[in-house]
Design a protein around this motif. Structure first.
Motif, PDB file in Angstrom:
ATOM      1  N   SER A  14     -17.857 -21.951  33.068  1.00 46.82           N
ATOM      2  CA  SER A  14     -16.813 -21.564  34.250  1.00 46.82           C
ATOM      3  C   SER A  14     -15.569 -22.815  34.039  1.00 46.82           C
ATOM      4  O   SER A  14     -15.495 -23.552  33.295  1.00 46.82           O
ATOM      5  N   LYS A  15     -14.716 -22.587  34.925  1.00 43.37           N
ATOM      6  CA  LYS A  15     -13.523 -23.368  35.073  1.00 43.37           C
ATOM      7  C   LYS A  15     -13.770 -24.661  34.731  1.00 43.37           C
ATOM      8  O   LYS A  15     -13.141 -25.631  34.437  1.00 43.37           O
ATOM      9  N   GLU A  16     -14.805 -25.146  35.523  1.00 41.85           N
ATOM     10  CA  GLU A  16     -15.322 -26.671  35.686  1.00 41.85           C
ATOM     11  C   GLU A  16     -15.220 -27.279  34.331  1.00 41.85           C
ATOM     12  O   GLU A  16     -14.570 -28.225  34.215  1.00 41.85           O
ATOM     13  N   ASP A  17     -15.663 -26.442  33.401  1.00 46.20           N
ATOM     14  CA  ASP A  17     -16.040 -26.957  32.090  1.00 46.20           C
ATOM     15  C   ASP A  17     -14.670 -26.686  31.165  1.00 46.20           C
ATOM     16  O   ASP A  17     -14.595 -27.205  30.106  1.00 46.20           O
ATOM     17  N   ASN A  18     -14.218 -25.187  31.158  1.00 45.93           N
ATOM     18  CA  ASN A  18     -13.596 -24.783  30.205  1.00 45.93           C
ATOM     19  C   ASN A  18     -12.161 -24.441  30.886  1.00 45.93           C
ATOM     20  O   ASN A  18     -11.629 -23.106  30.392  1.00 45.93           O
ATOM     21  N   TRP A  19     -11.500 -25.173  31.452  1.00 43.84           N
ATOM     22  CA  TRP A  19     -10.148 -24.876  31.925  1.00 43.84           C
ATOM     23  C   TRP A  19      -9.282 -26.093  31.804  1.00 43.84           C
ATOM     24  O   TRP A  19     -10.118 -27.001  32.368  1.00 43.84           O
ATOM     25  N   TRP A  20      -8.076 -26.405  31.579  1.00 42.78           N
ATOM     26  CA  TRP A  20      -7.625 -27.566  31.135  1.00 42.78           C
ATOM     27  C   TRP A  20      -5.984 -27.649  31.977  1.00 42.78           C
ATOM     28  O   TRP A  20      -5.395 -26.722  31.839  1.00 42.78           O
TER      29      TRP A  20
END
Ligand code: SER
Length: 590
Positions: free
Chosen positions: A156-162
């Motif tokens: 999810s965004k927590e891991d794969n969004w920068w």
């Protein structure tokens, strides 16, 4: 492979693929008041990711020095660092996911480059949500280079969004992990990003395709860009097959030096934690201070981080029985290591060294007193309140975070609201007290009076520069129309001296320097060279106003925020008002 070879081959790889090598930017982000430090290679490139053309073209690569303080309290374990270097490559509206991923894969696994075993490579990609779809394009690119589905994790965004900070260019990312056989999986759901240490992240490719706005929404960018980042220290540890970043050549000489200084034979796990804190913190503080901005330890913003790092290092060194001067010898090693890569490190060596010596002497002088006071408060009350933390901060210079940590060891949580309330209250008291001393004027706070007040500080600093440090303030008075300043000096100023003083003040005005306020223990403020006038009336903690490097005075304010608003400064009159005393009147004109 050593760090320098890693840096060189990374840049070479991307140069061969049409990228221009750009210099590392300063650790102090320009034009971005929302963050303290450059925390990633993309940070200085934000305007270009938003569409502005970059002078070096659409494909860029570099090694960027970075500082991240979000996990500062985690430092001491085997993975966290505050200062690190990041290798990066960027496509500004040029190549896209397929090329970025193919090149990442080639650089990581080809024998010609890093040569990691492809079977030990796992990747994560964005799983999709209401803001952006699942990133099948990235997953397909990984499949096409040969990564099997079981090593592609959708997160999810927590891991794969920068994103850097809260708003700005951002997008889904894909992270690359190397598996470390020596560290067992933490369980059946062990996966990249679970932080057990089995999977170590080495590289992150970000697909910049949105801009996050203040209201939290995402707007598609006009052009898609690539932003990648590979941590030098971590990747090096993986290449060298050593268990942690502290086993690489960045830290070995620092750790050995600390061990020698401690003159112990055996080191417990806790000792090793303290050693890691010392070497990380000193290294970071040195690199921050070595930046051309020349920010040393202080009580505000980046300076406060430097102070926090150094004081924590000193406290840790104390616990290992290491004597005074250890920071300077560690700094020598750090400077030697980085001076050929970052010219500023050698250029600002003297500033770094003197700042370290001064901070260590200052803190060691009060540290024991602070710790004793802490213990006494605890013994007497069984608690450490927000007010106690404030007292320890203002009177002994004990960083809040250290007090919190010491309290935590005793199972106490400090009431932060109380600390903040004390801070605010004190600001008010100190302001009121000092204002009372400026009869006729400052209590009114009109814009013109505030401007003249700042001009008075500039006048005093300029007089000292032109006439010498022996002149001291003997009184001051401000009205809407003019300022009046009395000082010790035994003759009238010559016309040239008057002009020189005016020019100096006007120069500072035209430089539009920032006027800043900080709270310091009285002795510390004086030690830093702050001018004090009403000596007998100051409490333990004083309010200090600084105008760039030009002026520093104990004062309750208020002052303008930037000197640029003052207008033109002119001395209108001077006269002798008694033996050894002169009076100057001056005005500021629009
Ligand atoms: N900005 C991304 C990161 O810091 C890639 O460089 O991870």
């Amino acid at each position: 492979m050593l760090a320098q070879e890693l840096r060189e081959i990374y840049l070479k790889f991307f140069k061969e693929r049409g990228h221009s090598v750009i210099a590392s930017a300063s650790l102090f982000p320009e034009d971005d008041p929302t963050v303290l430090f450059t925390s990633a290679g993309m940070h200085p490139l934000v305007p270009y990711l938003l569409g502005q053309p970059h002078p070096e073209g659409k494909r860029l690569t570099n090694v960027q020095k970075c500082v991240r303080t979000t996990d500062i309290d985690e430092v001491g374990d085997t993975t966290h660092l505050t200062f690190f270097e990041m290798l990066g490559n960027w496509s500004l509206g040029d190549y896209w996911k397929k090329e970025a991923i193919t090149w990442s894969y080639e650089f990581l696994t080809s024998k010609k480059w890093l040569g990691f075993d492809p079977d030990k490579l796992s990747v994560t990609v964005f799983a999709g949500d209401k803001d952006s779809p699942r990133d099948d394009e990235a997953a397909d690119a990984w499949r096409s280079v040969g990564i099997p589905d079981e090593r592609i994790y959708f997160l999810s965004k927590e891991d794969n969004w920068w994103i850097a900070g809260n708003t700005g260019p951002c997008g889904p990312c894909t992270e690359m992990f190397i598996e470390v056989d020596e560290i067992a999986r933490c369980g059946s759901d062990c996966r990249p990003g679970c932080n057990c240490g089995h999977f170590v992240e080495v590289w992150n490719d970000v697909f910049m395709s949105y801009r996050k706005l203040e209201d939290g929404s995402y707007e598609p960018l006009k052009m898609n860009s690539i932003d990648t980042g590979m941590g030098v220290e971590r990747t090096l540890a993986m290449i060298q097959g050593v268990p942690t970043v502290f086993d690489t050549e960045f830290f070995i000489p620092l750790i050995e030096h600390v061990k020698e200084l401690s003159s112990r034979e055996e080191f417990t796990e806790e000792d090793n934690r303290l050693i890691r804190i010392i070497v990380d913190h000193v290294r970071s503080a040195v690199m921050i201070m070595a930046d051309d901005r020349k920010i040393g330890p202080s009580n505000v913003e980046q300076g406060y981080i430097v102070r926090r790092l150094l004081r924590k290092a000193i406290h840790s060194a104390d616990r290992l029985g290491i004597g005074q001067g250890f920071m300077n010898s560690l700094a020598e090693i750090v400077i030697e290591m980085f001076k050929n890569l970052y010219g500023e490190v050698e250029r600002n060596k003297e500033f770094v060294m003197t700042s370290l010596t001064a901070e260590e002497a200052k803190f060691r002088k009060t540290l024991n007193k602070a710790l004793r006071r802490f213990e006494r408060i605890y013994e007497e009350t069984g608690n450490i309140t927000g007010e106690d933390a404030f007292l320890l901060f203002t009177s002994f210079g004990l960083p809040l975070e250290m007090t919190r940590e010491l309290a935590e060891e005793k199972g106490i949580e400090i009431d932060m609201n109380e600390f903040t309330r004390q801070f605010e209250e004190h600001r008010e008291i100190s302001r009121t007290a000092t204002q009372g001393k400026f009869k006729g004027g400052l209590a009114e706070h009109t814009e013109q009076i505030v401007k003249l007040h700042t001009a008075t500080h500039l006048l005093q600093a300029a007089l000292r520069k032109v006439l010498g440090d022996e002149i001291t303030q003997n009184g001051s008075n401000i009205t809407e129309e003019r300022l009046r300043f009395d000082f010790t000096f035994s003759r009238k100023l010559t016309q040239e001296e008057i002009e020189e003083v005016e020019n100096l003040v006007n120069e500072v005005i035209s430089q539009d320097l920032e006027v800043t306020q900080e709270f310091l223990p009285y002795d510390e403020a004086i030690g830093k060279g702050a001018l004090a006038f009403f000596k007998e009336n100051y409490g333990e903690t004083v309010s200090v106003y600084s105008v760039g490097e030009f002026s520093m005075e104990l004062c309750g304010g208020p002052h303008v925020k930037h000197t640029g608003v003052l207008g033109k400064f002119r001395i209108t009159k001077q006269k002798s008002i008694g033996a050894g005393l002169m009076r100057i009147r001056a005005i500021i004109e629009d």
